[in-house]
Every structure is written in structure tokens, then in C-alpha cells.
Design an enzyme around this catalytic site. Structure first.
Site, PDB file in Angstrom:
ATOM      1  CG  HIS A   1      -0.222  -4.117   5.128  1.00 13.49           C
ATOM      2  ND1 HIS A   1      -0.931  -3.626   4.063  1.00 13.49           N
ATOM      3  CD2 HIS A   1       0.235  -5.334   4.743  1.00 13.49           C
ATOM      4  CE1 HIS A   1      -0.914  -4.500   3.074  1.00 13.49           C
ATOM      5  NE2 HIS A   1      -0.202  -5.555   3.462  1.00 13.49           N
TER       6      HIS A   1
ATOM      7  CD  GLU B   1      -2.700  -3.543   8.963  1.00 12.55           C
ATOM      8  OE1 GLU B   1      -2.155  -2.414   8.830  1.00 12.55           O
ATOM      9  OE2 GLU B   1      -3.487  -4.021   8.128  1.00 12.55           O
TER      10      GLU B   1
ATOM     11  CG  HIS C   1      -2.003  -1.062   1.064  1.00 11.85           C
ATOM     12  ND1 HIS C   1      -2.472  -1.820   2.098  1.00 11.85           N
ATOM     13  CD2 HIS C   1      -2.679  -1.468  -0.059  1.00 11.85           C
ATOM     14  CE1 HIS C   1      -3.409  -2.650   1.631  1.00 11.85           C
ATOM     15  NE2 HIS C   1      -3.543  -2.459   0.326  1.00 11.85           N
TER      16      HIS C   1
ATOM     17  CD  GLU D   1      -0.622   0.364   4.391  1.00 11.47           C
ATOM     18  OE1 GLU D   1      -0.015  -0.716   4.465  1.00 11.47           O
ATOM     19  OE2 GLU D   1      -1.867   0.446   4.254  1.00 11.47           O
TER      20      GLU D   1
HETATM   21  O1  0X9 Z   1      -6.951  -4.285   4.189  1.00  9.00           O
HETATM   22  C1  0X9 Z   1      -5.765  -4.635   4.050  1.00  9.00           C
HETATM   23  O2  0X9 Z   1      -5.266  -4.952   2.967  1.00  9.00           O
HETATM   24  C2  0X9 Z   1      -4.871  -4.678   5.284  1.00  9.00           C
HETATM   25  N1  0X9 Z   1      -5.081  -3.520   6.109  1.00  9.00           N
HETATM   26  S1  0X9 Z   1      -4.599  -2.050   5.595  1.00  9.00           S
HETATM   27  O3  0X9 Z   1      -5.157  -1.066   6.505  1.00  9.00           O
HETATM   28  N2  0X9 Z   1      -3.034  -1.930   5.703  1.00  9.00           N
HETATM   29  O4  0X9 Z   1      -5.023  -1.876   4.234  1.00  9.00           O
HETATM   30  C3  0X9 Z   1      -5.233  -5.871   6.127  1.00  9.00           C
HETATM   31  C4  0X9 Z   1      -5.243  -7.163   5.431  1.00  9.00           C
HETATM   32  C5  0X9 Z   1      -5.435  -8.260   6.391  1.00  9.00           C
HETATM   33  N3  0X9 Z   1      -6.525  -9.110   6.054  1.00  9.00           N
HETATM   34  C6  0X9 Z   1      -7.796  -8.977   6.568  1.00  9.00           C
HETATM   35  N4  0X9 Z   1      -8.138  -8.000   7.342  1.00  9.00           N
HETATM   36  N5  0X9 Z   1      -8.677  -9.912   6.261  1.00  9.00           N
HETATM   37 ZN    ZN Z   2      -1.889  -1.862   4.018  1.00  9.58          ZN
END
Ligand code: 0X9
Ligand code: ZN
Ligand code: CA
Ligand code: CA
Ligand code: CA
Length: 412
Positions: A300, A373, A171, A174
Site C-alpha cells: 500500500h 505502506e 487501493h 496507490e
Molecule cells: O486502511 C488500510 O486499508 C491500509 N492503509 S491505507 O492508507 N493504504 O488504506 C492499512 C491497513 C493496515 N491495517 C490496519 N491499520 N489495521
Molecule cells: Zn491502501
């Protein structure tokens, strides 16, 4: 920044904020930051399904960026969105002040641009030729090399040692994660021969680091007069790379089919050159029918979480995930989280996502694959993506022990 300059910056920010808040006769802002308190996981899935951009979740409070249409849809569905502010105005406030074009804003120069990252990797390879091999897994949509640094004794030889992969910056905004991968590079090169734990891992593992999976997006995020809060790659309207992986792609309401959405999955699995390149590299590590990479972390920001697959389903076990395997993920995840103070959970406990890297790494290759994260913990809105560069050193070193735990597990 001196006092006068700081006051000027603050005044400029106020002007920008005032200008954006009540522009006479202008369109409503396209992106508004909201908070939704007291959500349960079904409500978080609803938010994710709308294609809105979930920035962070903490104790049931979701911080989310939504378009006017997404906000209307969510409110119509009964979700209590409270408005925090216009995203562009908030970003202008954060990035106000002097800066060199193409660099991070004044005060944040500790972060590495793509050119600076490339130079750091070349320097690491030049200064530690015996234990490094610098290459790339391919190129981005705009043609930037997707750097790969291998760190191991006899790095030029493919030895029979467990391979461990670290990926960062899927991302764009980030940026702290790129610094995390760079910190791993520096720790395992500079510490070799003096730090016994580092030396042992370099001698017995093949450490593979891809510090920026999305260099086009990262450069775009800093290229304007202020941080853009950009998430996706730079192919067309942009694809969310972490929804583009070819394992149950688009299966379960955990991504969007709308190119304007921040969680757009792309027109087909691996439509993005960046995910295709990283996947092609991982596929190429199957030697004589055995995948050499045994463990992986994708970094992330933000929320301070350790997450494991599957993300596409709330079920703990599924086809391709036995109870024993789920148990191992939970055990290793909890151990790493105990070392850095993050919160461990299955990724779908946060919200359902499909087409993510962890689901593919495990689902296709049985690689023990986690998402971290990073800092900060709290729901800080867009600011959470832009911690001051003074946080780089403490927040990357904070994960040293967790990285070592994974390197040890990779041999088990
Ligand atoms: O949404 C995402 O891709 C990740 N969070 S972010 O805020 N960095 O975009 C988390 C991915 C982890 N997977 C799930 N939450 N299912
Ligand atoms: Zn992310
Ligand atoms: Ca600073
Ligand atoms: Ca080796
Ligand atoms: Ca090998």
C-alpha cells in the site's frame, strides 16, 4: 515540460483552484482534506469508525478526507479538525497539464496503465519462459483479468518449494504499489542466472505476484482529466477491498456499512469479485491439507510502515495469535523495517480495521502476512498517493532487501 507550458499548467491550476474554492451559489465540496494533530490510538479508531478516509498517520498527526457529515460528527465528538483544502481542487492542481486520454498525466508516464502492465507481464513471460508462468486468478467487476505471474525454476510444475505471495494495488490510487510488484517481477526474471541471490530464490521458492488486485479502480483513477483520488473498486458505489475479507468481517468498528464511505466493507464478506478471486486462489494452494503459501506482503501507500496482524483488535495476542506467533511477526517485521527505514508496528497501533487481507491470510491460513505502506513518509495529503514517476525506481528498489528477508523466512 517547457517553461511556457509549465507556466500555463500553473495558471490553469490556479484557475481551477480559484474556481473550486469560491463557486458562486455552489454546493459545499463533498470531500475536504483535514489534519488532526496529536491524536492517540483511541481517537484514531474514532476517526476510522466514522467511515472517513485516513490517508496517513505520522507522529500522531492524521491526514484524513471527510464528507461534511463525517466532519461534523468528528468535531461534535471533540476532535480538532483543521482544514487543509478541497480535495477536488487539490487534485486538479496535481494533475494539471497535458495528457493523453487514459494515460497518466504528463510527466508521470513512467507509471503503467493496465494495458501497459499487461504487456510488461506478457513480455516477462515471453522472454523468460523457463522460469515464469502467466495466468490470472479471475476477473474484476468490470471484467479485467487479475494477472498472476509465477516465477520459479520449472515454473510449469508445482514443486515442493515454499510459495511466497506478493499482492499490490488493492487501493486504486496507490499506483506506486503496482510498480513495486512489477519491480519484483523484473528483478527475479532479469536477474536470474546473473545475480546469485536472485537465482537462489528463484530455484528454491515459488514466487507468486499479483500486481493489480484492483485494475478497475486504478484505471478509473486516471481516466478523467485529473487524478481522482479513488480508493475502492468499481462495483456499484465501490467497495473498499481491504475491508471485504472474510475474517471477522465488519466485527469491530474498523470499516463502514455506508456504501458512500471510502471504507465501505461491501454487503457481505467477499462480495467483491476481486477479493473473492484472490482468496479463491490462496484457498486453492492448500494441497493435501497443507497451505503452500507461507509468507505474503500486500503493498500500500503511504506512510513508510511495516504492519502485521491482527488489525481488528489492539490486543497483541488473540484467538489464533499466540504470544510466540506475535513475537515472530514482530521480529520479522522489525528486521524488514531495519532494511528499508520504515517504521514497524502491529497494524491496529495505527487504527483498528476489520476485514483486511492480513487478518484473513493469517487468521484462516497461518500465512506470515504483512502490509507495507510505501513512500512517502510524511502526511502529504492526497499528493502522497501521486509521487512523481522519478520516485518509482528508488522507492521500489528500496524494498529489495525486505523482500529477500521474507523469501528467506518463508523457508524457515
Ligand atoms: O486502511 C488500510 O486499508 C491500509 N492503509 S491505507 O492508507 N493504504 O488504506 C492499512 C491497513 C493496515 N491495517 C490496519 N491499520 N489495521
Ligand atoms: Zn491502501
Ligand atoms: Ca516525471
Ligand atoms: Ca520451482
Ligand atoms: Ca508448490
Amino acid at each position: 515540460m517547457g517553461t511556457t507550458r509549465r507556466m500555463l499548467a500553473a495558471a490553469a491550476a490556479l484557475l481551477l483552484l480559484a474556481g473550486a474554492a469560491t463557486p458562486a451559489g455552489a454546493q459545499p465540496p463533498d470531500r475536504v482534506l483535514y489534519e488532526v494533530r496529536g491524536t492517540d490510538s483511541a481517537q484514531r479508531d474514532t476517526i476510522a469508525r466514522s467511515g472517513a478516509d485516513v490517508l496517513g498517520v505520522r507522529d500522531g498527526t492524521v491526514t484524513v478526507v471527510a464528507s461534511p457529515a463525517q466532519a461534523r460528527e468528528l468535531r461534535a465528538g471533540g476532535l480538532p479538525l483543521s482544514e487543509i483544502g478541497d480535495v477536488d481542487a487539490l487534485l486538479a492542481e496535481r494533475g494539471a497539464g497535458k495528457r493523453t486520454a487514459g494515460d497518466f498525466p504528463a510527466g508521470d508516464e513512467g507509471y503503467h496503465t493496465y494495458a501497459e502492465l499487461s504487456e510488461e507481464l506478457s513480455a516477462a513471460a515471453r522472454e523468460h519462459p523457463g522460469i515464469t508462468r502467466l495466468s490470472s486468478v479471475g476477473t474484476s467487476a468490470q471484467g479485467r483479468a487479475l494477472h498472476l505471474l509465477k516465477i520459479s525454476d520449472n515454473a510449469g510444475t508445482d514443486e515442493a518449494e515454499p510459495e511466497v505471495l506478493f499482492t499490490c494495488n488493492q487501493h486504486a490510487r496507490e499506483h506506486l504499489t503496482t510498480e513495486m510488484c512489477l519491480h519484483i517481477v523484473q528483478r527475479f526474471t532479469e536477474g536470474y542466472g546473473s545475480d546469485p541471490a536472485v537465482t537462489n530464490f528463484v530455484d528454491t521458492r515459488e514466487i507468486l505476484v499479483i500486481p493489480s488486485v484492483n485494475p478497475d479502480g486504478a484505471e478509473y483513477d486516471i481516466a478523467g482529466g485529473e487524478y481522482r483520488g479513488w480508493r475502492k473498486n468499481r462495483q456499484g458505489a465501490g467497495t473498499d477491498l481491504n475491508r471485504n475479507w472474510d475474517y471477522r468481517w465488519g466485527c469491530c468498528g474498523g470499516s463502514s456499512g455506508n456504501p458512500a464511505s471510502d471504507t465501505y466493507r461491501g454487503p457481505s464478506p467477499f462480495s467483491a469479485p476481486e477479493t473473492r478471486a484472490v482468496a479463491g486462489f490462496v484457498d486453492s494452494r492448500v494441497v493435501d491439507g497443507t497451505q503452500q503459501i507461507t509468507a505474503h506482503i500486500d503493498f500500500h501507500t503511504y506512510s513508510e510502515l511495516v504492519l502485521w496482524p491482527f488489525g481488528y483488535t489492539h490486543d497483541d495476542t488473540a484467538e489464533g495469535m499466540t504470544a510466540e506467533e506475535a513475537q515472530r511477526f514482530a521480529e520479522v517485521g522489525r528486521k524488514m523495517a531495519a532494511s528499508n527505514g520504515y517504521t514497524p508496528q502491529q497494524s491496529s497501533d495505527l487504527y483498528v480495521t476489520d476485514g483486511t487481507v492480513n487478518d484473513w491470510m493469517w487468521g484462516k491460513h497461518k500465512i506470515l502476512s504483512f502490509t507495507f505502506e510505501m513512500y512517502p513518509r510524511g502526511a502529504g495529503g492526497l499528493d502522497g498517493f501521486y509521487p512523481p514517476d522519478e520516485q518509482i525506481a528508488p522507492q521500489t528498489a528500496r524494498n529489495d532487501e525486505a523482500v529477500d528477508i521474507l523469501l528467506a523466512e518463508a523457508g524457515a
